[in-house]
Design a protein around this motif. Structure first.
Motif: not given
Length: 666
Positions: A239-258, A263-271
């Motif tokens: 049944h063709p149709r669009p579906i939107l999925i939101e994946f809850k995750t986290f970026r464990m490293r920088g936007h790019e390594e540099a 800027y990320v709270p240490e507590k959030l990173m540990k969690e």
């Protein structure tokens, strides 16, 4: 990292067999180990940049394994698992990142800015949003071909703020396209947290506004991702149709390594480190006796051997040698022009009729050619050029679009990726600004970047003389003649319009086809009734003389003809360029070397217009033959006004005759 031997993520294996579970694990482990190696190479200066997806592997792998291999996926730069799960040979990925020829872009682009038809993957561009509309086009092709396939496209939570996201969702909903829109909500757009990106609880809620089903998934739970996407994809195929999925995750490293992560709270990173998808799934498999330390070590050794072997292949590959001819030849997809001869039987047509007839005959010749634009279907377009087309070709191929130029240009690109030609009508050329990004950054650059043609013609009703003001009367061709990778046509006569349009549609490269509105119903000509073509890049010599060369196009051609009719003593070569990119330089140089004088007439304002480049070319190549400075005549350096007396003052037409006589008297 997970310090406990027990999984902190709750998994539900449902009816998945042990083989699938182990495949999911190995497919997550592989990109993780590649990334760990890349971070070492980055520090050693052996790759230039890295965008890490560590901690997000479950999304890439789960979605890819849930899709069929012939279905397109449009990933982002944190989706290494998409590429490895599609089993791209690692040496090709390593060559890509090192700018070697065995990569996918011949050293012309980096990271995941590439696509590959072999693996049905279409990579991103840095502007984030356009791939969403491209996915619409690929999905539309699936519907038109009755293939019953799904297209999956990724974006980040930051990308959902872009207009392309909203346009793409709206088009997909209106047309009921089989697209899985996948949002990787990983907490930060570079350094900007989600609290500063959007003001709603869940991005999935945005689907409701577009009439789209939406779901929120734990992006670190590989079984939840895989099982849910597999079920949804099977449903979409039926049944063709669009579906939107939101994946809850986290970026464990920088936007790019540099960038780092200060800027990320240490507590959030540990969690979030406790929710690592690879470590937790490994612990789950061991808890359930599906994996032991020895087997895990065996998997890692095999992957490491593969990484090292393929890295060596990439290292051993010769560096790319810069070659001008190669670079220029790859700008466009090769197009072998085939002449379709005009018949001797003709009919007097207005410019507008010739364009309409040319479109209709091309629709008949190319039986999957699609026309898209605002009001082009039952209404026939605001200029009635496509009137009657719905009755002749059906609404599948003659498609009214929402007011979203960007998404429609992107959808046209998606159709091209899926092997379907398309024509996009900008209701007015002025409105292309709302779709400018995909024209100049996607259509223009795709073949040069990764060999993918953009088989798209964009029709551009343009020009003044119709008292339509600053937003409906611009002649904006210079925006695109400046952009390598585009072709730009601007006919002045019905005959040329019909023949050039046919060739533009046959050409697999992106073409902007300018149509002057003031000429639509004013210019008439005998035009062959059959389908015929005219080669691109060939100017027309309308008049021959010895005193001066007049170079122009579009409405300027008719202004020049009127001036010469009023001054029969002026002996001039009159060149109608017809094609601005490619440009017939030989015709210009040959004429100027004969007459020793040149004047260039354009409707566009003077500074930065194509007349400036033509003038420079003449000075560089014909200087010794010139008896006078090259003269340019153009419209005022203001926006084009509405009221007749101001528009008339603005136009170059009123200044041309005097400028021509001044040049002749020099």
């Amino acid at each position: 990292m997970l310090t406990s031997t027990k999984s902190l993520i709750t998994y539900d294996k449902k009816n998945l067999d042990d083989k699938t579970l182990l495949s999911l694990y190995k497919n997550m482990l592989k990109p993780r180990m590649i990334e760990e190696k890349m971070l070492i190479l980055l520090r050693q200066g052996k790759i230039s940049k890295w965008f890490s997806g560590i901690g997000q592997e479950a999304i890439s792998v789960g979605v890819t394994m849930a899709m069929q291999k012939d279905e397109y996926i449009l990933p982002m730069h944190r989706n290494l698992g998409v590429f490895t799960t599609r089993e791209i040979p690692l040496y090709r990925l390593f060559s890509q990142w090192q700018g070697k020829a065995n990569g996918f872009t011949k050293g012309r682009d980096r990271s995941f800015h590439f696509g590959t038809q072999e693996f049905n993957l279409v990579g991103m561009i840095s502007h984030l949003g356009p791939q969403l509309g491209v996915a619409d086009g690929i999905a539309l092709a699936s519907l038109l071909k009755n293939k019953k396939t799904v297209t999956a496209v990724f974006t980040g939570e930051g990308g959902t703020s872009e207009g392309d996201f909203h346009e793409a969702l709206n088009v997909a909903s209106v047309w009921q396209l089989p697209v899985l829109f996948c949002i990787e909500n990983n907490g930060y757009g570079l350094s900007t947290p989600t609290s500063e990106q959007y003001n709603c609880k869940d991005l999935a809620d945005r689907g409701k506004g577009y009439g789209i089903e939406s779901f929120i998934l734990d992006g670190n739970n590989i079984l939840e991702v895989y099982a849910t996407i597999k079920k949804l994809a099977e449903s979409i195929r039926k049944h063709p149709r669009p579906i939107l999925i939101e994946f809850k995750t986290f970026r464990m490293r920088g936007h790019e390594e540099a960038s780092g992560t200060k800027y990320v709270p240490e507590k959030l990173m540990k969690e979030w480190s406790k929710k690592d998808p690879v470590d937790n799934f490994r612990a789950y498999l061991m808890e359930n006796s599906l994996l032991n330390e020895k087997e895990d070590q065996g998997f890692r050794e095999v992957i490491l051997d593969e990484i090292n072997e393929h890295l060596q292949l990439a290292y051993d590959e010769d560096d790319i040698i810069a070659d001008v001819a190669t670079e220029l030849n790859d700008l466009y997809k090769p197009f072998q022009y085939t002449e379709s001869t005009p018949s001797t039987k003709t009919k007097e047509l207005r410019l507008i009729d010739a364009i309409s007839q040319g479109l209709k005959q091309s629709m008949e010749k190319h039986n999957d050619l699609v026309i898209m634009g605002q009001d082009v279907a039952e209404y026939g377009g605001v200029f009635k050029i496509t009137e009657g087309f719905v009755e002749a070709f059906g609404k599948e191929r003659v498609r009214n679009t929402p007011i979203c130029e960007s998404a429609i240009v992107e959808a046209a690109m998606g159709l091209s990726i899926a092997g379907i030609k398309s024509i996009v009508e900008m209701q007015f050329a002025d409105f292309v600004t709302s779709g400018f990004n995909p024209v100049v950054n996607y259509l223009a650059k795709s073949h040069y970047r990764w060999g993918q043609e953009a088989d798209v013609v964009i029709r551009m009703p343009c020009g003044g003389g119709v008292a339509a003001g600053p937003f409906h009367s611009q002649t904006n061709e210079a925006w695109f003649t400046k952009t390598p990778g585009l072709k730009v046509l601007y006919p002045a006569f019905p005959y040329d319009a019909k023949g050039l349009l046919a060739t533009a549609i046959e050409d697999p490269n992106p073409v902007l086809f300018f149509e002057h509105k003031a000429l639509y119903r004013r210019i008439r000509q005998q035009v062959p009734i059959n389908y015929f073509t005219i080669p691109l890049g060939k100017a027309a010599l309308l008049k021959e003389g010895n005193d001066v060369t007049i170079i122009t196009y579009g409405a300027g051609v008719h202004w020049a003809l009127e001036t010469l009719d009023n001054n029969p003593d002026i002996s001039a070569d009159l060149i109608d360029l017809r094609s601005l990119q490619p440009l017939d330089k030989d015709a210009i140089f040959e004429s100027v070397k004969k007459t020793s004088r040149a004047i260039i007439l354009q409707e566009d304002s003077l500074f930065g217009g194509i007349a400036s480049d033509i003038s420079s070319l003449i000075m560089e190549h014909c200087f010794e033959q010139l008896d006078a400075p090259v003269k340019r005549v153009a419209s005022m350096e203001t926006p084009i006004p509405f009221i007749e007396q101001l528009e008339e003052q603005y136009m170059a037409k009123g200044r041309f005759e005097e400028a021509l006589k001044q040049l002749l008297a020099y």
